[in-house]
Each structure stands twice: as C-alpha cells, then as structure tokens.
Scaffold this motif. Structure first.
Motif, PDB file in Angstrom:
ATOM      1  N   VAL A  76      20.740  11.349 112.682  1.00 15.99           N
ATOM      2  CA  VAL A  76      21.895  12.136 113.133  1.00 15.99           C
ATOM      3  C   VAL A  76      21.432  13.525 113.574  1.00 15.99           C
ATOM      4  O   VAL A  76      20.333  13.964 113.250  1.00 15.99           O
ATOM      5  CB  VAL A  76      22.975  12.254 112.035  1.00 15.99           C
ATOM      6  CG1 VAL A  76      23.478  10.870 111.637  1.00 15.99           C
ATOM      7  CG2 VAL A  76      22.474  13.018 110.821  1.00 15.99           C
ATOM      8  N   ALA A  77      22.304  14.191 114.334  1.00 12.49           N
ATOM      9  CA  ALA A  77      21.982  15.533 114.842  1.00 12.49           C
ATOM     10  C   ALA A  77      23.240  16.362 114.962  1.00 12.49           C
ATOM     11  O   ALA A  77      24.356  15.832 115.018  1.00 12.49           O
ATOM     12  CB  ALA A  77      21.302  15.425 116.213  1.00 12.49           C
ATOM     13  N   GLY A  78      23.029  17.651 115.037  1.00  6.38           N
ATOM     14  CA  GLY A  78      24.117  18.574 115.353  1.00  6.38           C
ATOM     15  C   GLY A  78      24.187  18.718 116.873  1.00  6.38           C
ATOM     16  O   GLY A  78      23.170  18.951 117.530  1.00  6.38           O
ATOM     17  N   GLN A 150      16.084  24.199 109.226  1.00  2.98           N
ATOM     18  CA  GLN A 150      17.350  24.765 108.748  1.00  2.98           C
ATOM     19  C   GLN A 150      18.513  23.917 109.254  1.00  2.98           C
ATOM     20  O   GLN A 150      18.461  23.387 110.368  1.00  2.98           O
ATOM     21  CB  GLN A 150      17.506  26.219 109.182  1.00  2.98           C
ATOM     22  CG  GLN A 150      17.684  26.428 110.664  1.00  2.98           C
ATOM     23  CD  GLN A 150      17.575  27.896 111.067  1.00  2.98           C
ATOM     24  OE1 GLN A 150      16.635  28.295 111.751  1.00  2.98           O
ATOM     25  NE2 GLN A 150      18.525  28.693 110.674  1.00  2.98           N
ATOM     26  N   PHE A 151      19.520  23.790 108.389  1.00  3.02           N
ATOM     27  CA  PHE A 151      20.760  23.143 108.805  1.00  3.02           C
ATOM     28  C   PHE A 151      21.588  24.225 109.498  1.00  3.02           C
ATOM     29  O   PHE A 151      22.035  25.183 108.864  1.00  3.02           O
ATOM     30  CB  PHE A 151      21.515  22.558 107.597  1.00  3.02           C
ATOM     31  CG  PHE A 151      22.766  21.834 107.992  1.00  3.02           C
ATOM     32  CD1 PHE A 151      22.720  20.501 108.391  1.00  3.02           C
ATOM     33  CD2 PHE A 151      23.992  22.488 107.989  1.00  3.02           C
ATOM     34  CE1 PHE A 151      23.886  19.832 108.780  1.00  3.02           C
ATOM     35  CE2 PHE A 151      25.162  21.826 108.373  1.00  3.02           C
ATOM     36  CZ  PHE A 151      25.098  20.497 108.765  1.00  3.02           C
ATOM     37  N   VAL A 152      21.773  24.084 110.790  1.00  2.00           N
ATOM     38  CA  VAL A 152      22.444  25.134 111.571  1.00  2.00           C
ATOM     39  C   VAL A 152      23.962  24.992 111.444  1.00  2.00           C
ATOM     40  O   VAL A 152      24.524  23.914 111.673  1.00  2.00           O
ATOM     41  CB  VAL A 152      22.001  25.076 113.059  1.00  2.00           C
ATOM     42  CG1 VAL A 152      22.753  26.112 113.880  1.00  2.00           C
ATOM     43  CG2 VAL A 152      20.493  25.289 113.172  1.00  2.00           C
ATOM     44  N   LEU A 170      20.433  19.561 117.958  1.00  2.00           N
ATOM     45  CA  LEU A 170      19.388  20.043 117.061  1.00  2.00           C
ATOM     46  C   LEU A 170      19.386  19.235 115.777  1.00  2.00           C
ATOM     47  O   LEU A 170      20.395  18.654 115.368  1.00  2.00           O
ATOM     48  CB  LEU A 170      19.565  21.543 116.775  1.00  2.00           C
ATOM     49  CG  LEU A 170      20.940  22.043 116.392  1.00  2.00           C
ATOM     50  CD1 LEU A 170      21.126  21.942 114.898  1.00  2.00           C
ATOM     51  CD2 LEU A 170      21.090  23.474 116.833  1.00  2.00           C
ATOM     52  N   GLU A 171      18.205  19.181 115.204  1.00  2.00           N
ATOM     53  CA  GLU A 171      18.000  18.441 113.952  1.00  2.00           C
ATOM     54  C   GLU A 171      16.769  19.001 113.259  1.00  2.00           C
ATOM     55  O   GLU A 171      16.325  20.103 113.615  1.00  2.00           O
ATOM     56  CB  GLU A 171      17.940  16.921 114.219  1.00  2.00           C
ATOM     57  CG  GLU A 171      17.258  16.497 115.520  1.00  2.00           C
ATOM     58  CD  GLU A 171      15.780  16.413 115.430  1.00  2.00           C
ATOM     59  OE1 GLU A 171      15.134  17.359 114.926  1.00  2.00           O
ATOM     60  OE2 GLU A 171      15.228  15.416 115.900  1.00  2.00           O
ATOM     61  N   MET A 172      16.212  18.275 112.307  1.00  2.00           N
ATOM     62  CA  MET A 172      15.185  18.887 111.455  1.00  2.00           C
ATOM     63  C   MET A 172      13.866  18.110 111.385  1.00  2.00           C
ATOM     64  O   MET A 172      13.029  18.434 110.546  1.00  2.00           O
ATOM     65  CB  MET A 172      15.775  19.096 110.042  1.00  2.00           C
ATOM     66  CG  MET A 172      17.023  19.969 110.079  1.00  2.00           C
ATOM     67  SD  MET A 172      17.819  20.204 108.473  1.00  2.00           S
ATOM     68  CE  MET A 172      16.631  21.264 107.648  1.00  2.00           C
ATOM     69  N   SER A 195      26.598  14.123 114.282  1.00  2.00           N
ATOM     70  CA  SER A 195      27.353  14.133 113.022  1.00  2.00           C
ATOM     71  C   SER A 195      28.215  15.388 112.880  1.00  2.00           C
ATOM     72  O   SER A 195      29.124  15.437 112.050  1.00  2.00           O
ATOM     73  CB  SER A 195      26.384  14.076 111.836  1.00  2.00           C
ATOM     74  OG  SER A 195      25.475  15.170 111.898  1.00  2.00           O
ATOM     75  N   ASP A 196      27.897  16.420 113.692  1.00  2.00           N
ATOM     76  CA  ASP A 196      28.591  17.708 113.581  1.00  2.00           C
ATOM     77  C   ASP A 196      28.222  18.522 114.814  1.00  2.00           C
ATOM     78  O   ASP A 196      27.382  18.108 115.609  1.00  2.00           O
ATOM     79  CB  ASP A 196      28.148  18.457 112.306  1.00  2.00           C
ATOM     80  CG  ASP A 196      26.657  18.709 112.302  1.00  2.00           C
ATOM     81  OD1 ASP A 196      25.914  17.868 111.775  1.00  2.00           O
ATOM     82  OD2 ASP A 196      26.213  19.725 112.877  1.00  2.00           O
ATOM     83  N   ALA A 198      27.239  21.850 114.596  1.00  2.00           N
ATOM     84  CA  ALA A 198      26.425  22.996 114.160  1.00  2.00           C
ATOM     85  C   ALA A 198      27.197  24.311 114.125  1.00  2.00           C
ATOM     86  O   ALA A 198      26.617  25.392 114.266  1.00  2.00           O
ATOM     87  CB  ALA A 198      25.170  23.111 115.034  1.00  2.00           C
ATOM     88  N   ALA A 202      30.204  22.754 110.119  1.00  2.00           N
ATOM     89  CA  ALA A 202      29.177  21.702 110.250  1.00  2.00           C
ATOM     90  C   ALA A 202      28.928  20.932 108.961  1.00  2.00           C
ATOM     91  O   ALA A 202      28.776  19.715 108.981  1.00  2.00           O
ATOM     92  CB  ALA A 202      27.872  22.302 110.771  1.00  2.00           C
ATOM     93  N   PHE A 206      29.371  17.064 108.720  1.00  2.00           N
ATOM     94  CA  PHE A 206      28.181  16.278 108.362  1.00  2.00           C
ATOM     95  C   PHE A 206      28.502  15.329 107.203  1.00  2.00           C
ATOM     96  O   PHE A 206      28.209  14.134 107.258  1.00  2.00           O
ATOM     97  CB  PHE A 206      27.037  17.229 107.987  1.00  2.00           C
ATOM     98  CG  PHE A 206      25.754  16.542 107.630  1.00  2.00           C
ATOM     99  CD1 PHE A 206      24.808  16.249 108.611  1.00  2.00           C
ATOM    100  CD2 PHE A 206      25.469  16.189 106.318  1.00  2.00           C
ATOM    101  CE1 PHE A 206      23.610  15.612 108.292  1.00  2.00           C
ATOM    102  CE2 PHE A 206      24.277  15.557 105.991  1.00  2.00           C
ATOM    103  CZ  PHE A 206      23.353  15.272 106.981  1.00  2.00           C
TER     104      PHE A 206
HETATM  105  N1  ADE Z   1      21.300  17.369 111.554  1.00  2.00           N
HETATM  106  C1  ADE Z   1      22.602  17.064 111.707  1.00  2.00           C
HETATM  107  N2  ADE Z   1      23.334  18.174 111.861  1.00  2.00           N
HETATM  108  C2  ADE Z   1      22.475  19.210 111.819  1.00  2.00           C
HETATM  109  C3  ADE Z   1      22.626  20.611 111.907  1.00  2.00           C
HETATM  110  N3  ADE Z   1      23.827  21.171 112.081  1.00  2.00           N
HETATM  111  N4  ADE Z   1      21.515  21.378 111.791  1.00  2.00           N
HETATM  112  C4  ADE Z   1      20.309  20.811 111.604  1.00  2.00           C
HETATM  113  N5  ADE Z   1      20.111  19.497 111.512  1.00  2.00           N
HETATM  114  C5  ADE Z   1      21.186  18.697 111.614  1.00  2.00           C
END
Ligand code: ADE
Length: 228
Positions: A76-78, A150-152, A170-172, A195-196, A198, A202, A206
């Motif tokens: 998943v990603a923001g 970082q979770f943004v 963005l993701e990690m 998933s969100d 950011a 978020a 998420f």
């Molecule tokens: N993965 C999913 N949502 C994210 C976010 N908001 N920041 C970083 N990684 C994520």
C-alpha cells in the motif's frame, strides 16, 4: 526462474500466501521466508517489516540467499497525485529516497555520490502489468514513487516531496528495494494500492483501508505471476 514477492507488512503478503496454499517456511537473517511452487513457478514470499533498512535486508536476502531472479513488491501507499483515490493501483516507473539529504553540500535531494536520484523499474514487467490490467479491465496508473523512513501525514511534507521528486505516491520501502535490485541486476516491479492520501487524516485512513488495499495489490501481483 524463481520469483521473489515481497511486502513490508504481514497484511501485504497474507493474501499471497493464501493463494499459494502450501509453502515451506525457512528462518533466515531474523525473518521468515515462504517457498512454494505456484502454477509451475518457483516463488519466495516474505514481508520485510516497515522501512528502508528492513526492506533492503529482505530484498538482498531473496536475491543472494534464495537466488530469486525477478522481484515483485506488493503493498500500500499514500497517494499524492489527486487523481489517485483509495484502492487505486499505482505502478512505479521510477523510485527515489525522499529523505536522503546531503543538500548541505550542494547535491539535489535524494542524491549521494555514486548513486542516482531515481532508479527505474523494469520496463518489461511494467508492460506485463499493462497487459494484465487490460485483461482484468482495471485501470493502473504509472507514476513516480518516493520512499522514506516516515509515515507522511502532513500537507507541507507532501508538497515538499512533490517539489523535489514530482512524486505521485509515497511509501517506505520501494526506493531501497529498487537500489538493491538495480545493484544486483535483478529486474523489479513495485505495485502499490492507495490506503490514504498522506494528509492529516492519513493514519485513520490507513487503519481503515490498509488491509483492503493490500488485497487489491496482492491479487493483481498474482495475476502477473501467471504470466511471467
Ligand atoms: N504507506 C501508506 N501510506 C503511507 C504514508 N502516508 N506515508 C508513508 N508510507 C505510507
């Protein structure tokens, strides 16, 4: 051929393991690796744990220890690009590390000597994903993914990432997996479902959509495995 399929979190690989049915579990380097044969293809599945360090370790292990010769990432990603809604799929064309910063020495964000701001994903696998999308009647957006530890959940941070990398999501983990695969000459493909977005909500988004989006991504990846 042996294919690595990785995620970062258990929820990202659970739907893949479900499809495999039976698999062999091996403990290595403080993680578990799941080996199976799926429709005649040898597969190794693992979730790395969150972040660039753990994902680097897992991607390297899958290639060097388990001898995988292609790597697919599902997760998943923001979303940053406003066109990306919850549950939408994004295929990374190229990836960067948005928190890699030696700008103090005049370098661009995401750059260190000997490296590059962006690492490009395998074009053949991207083309394959387009074929699969067409067959499934699904829309899959291609775009730039920015990775950082970082979770943004902040508009300003998002804006800054767009400014430097023109990123769509963005993701990690993707950016670090990309560096590993490029360095070891292994074609790779990074797929994420949103998933969100950011923003300040978020973490709530998420929590609500991570599992359903992880399933959307995993199901698409398994359709690709049918064709690699
Ligand atoms: N993965 C999913 N949502 C994210 C976010 N908001 N920041 C970083 N990684 C994520």
């Amino acid at each position: 051929m042996k294919i690595a399929i990785m995620g970062a979190m258990p929820e990202e690989v659970a739907p893949i393991l479900e499809k495999l049915g039976t698999y062999k579990t091996t403990k290595y380097a403080d993680n578990e690796y799941y080996e199976a044969s799926y429709k005649g293809v040898d597969i190794v599945v693992a979730y790395s744990k969150i972040g660039k360090v753990f994902s680097t370790l897992t991607a390297t292990t899958m290639i060097q220890h388990f001898n995988c010769d292609k790597l697919l990432f599902s997760g998943v990603a923001g979303g940053i690009n406003p066109s990306l809604k919850i549950g939408d799929l994004i295929v990374a064309t190229k990836l960067s590390q948005h928190d890699l910063d030696i700008t103090a020495f005049g370098h661009p964000m995401g750059f260190v000597p000997g490296g590059s701001v962006f690492v490009e994903a395998d074009q053949g696998l991207i083309e394959l994903s387009k074929e699969v999308a067409k067959e499934l009647g699904k829309t899959v957006q291609e775009g730039i993914i920015a990775t950082g530890d970082q979770f943004v959940h902040d508009e300003k941070v998002k804006e800054n990432i767009v400014k430097h990398f023109n990123a769509d999501a963005l993701e990690m983990e993707g950016g670090s997996v990309a560096v590993v695969c490029k360095s070891l000459n292994v074609p790779f493909f990074i797929l994420r479902a949103i998933s969100d977005t950011a923003d300040t909500d978020a973490s709530f988004s998420f929590d609500e959509f991570m599992e359903s989006s992880a399933i959307i991504s995993a199901e698409f990846i398994m359709k690709m495995v049918d064709k690699v």
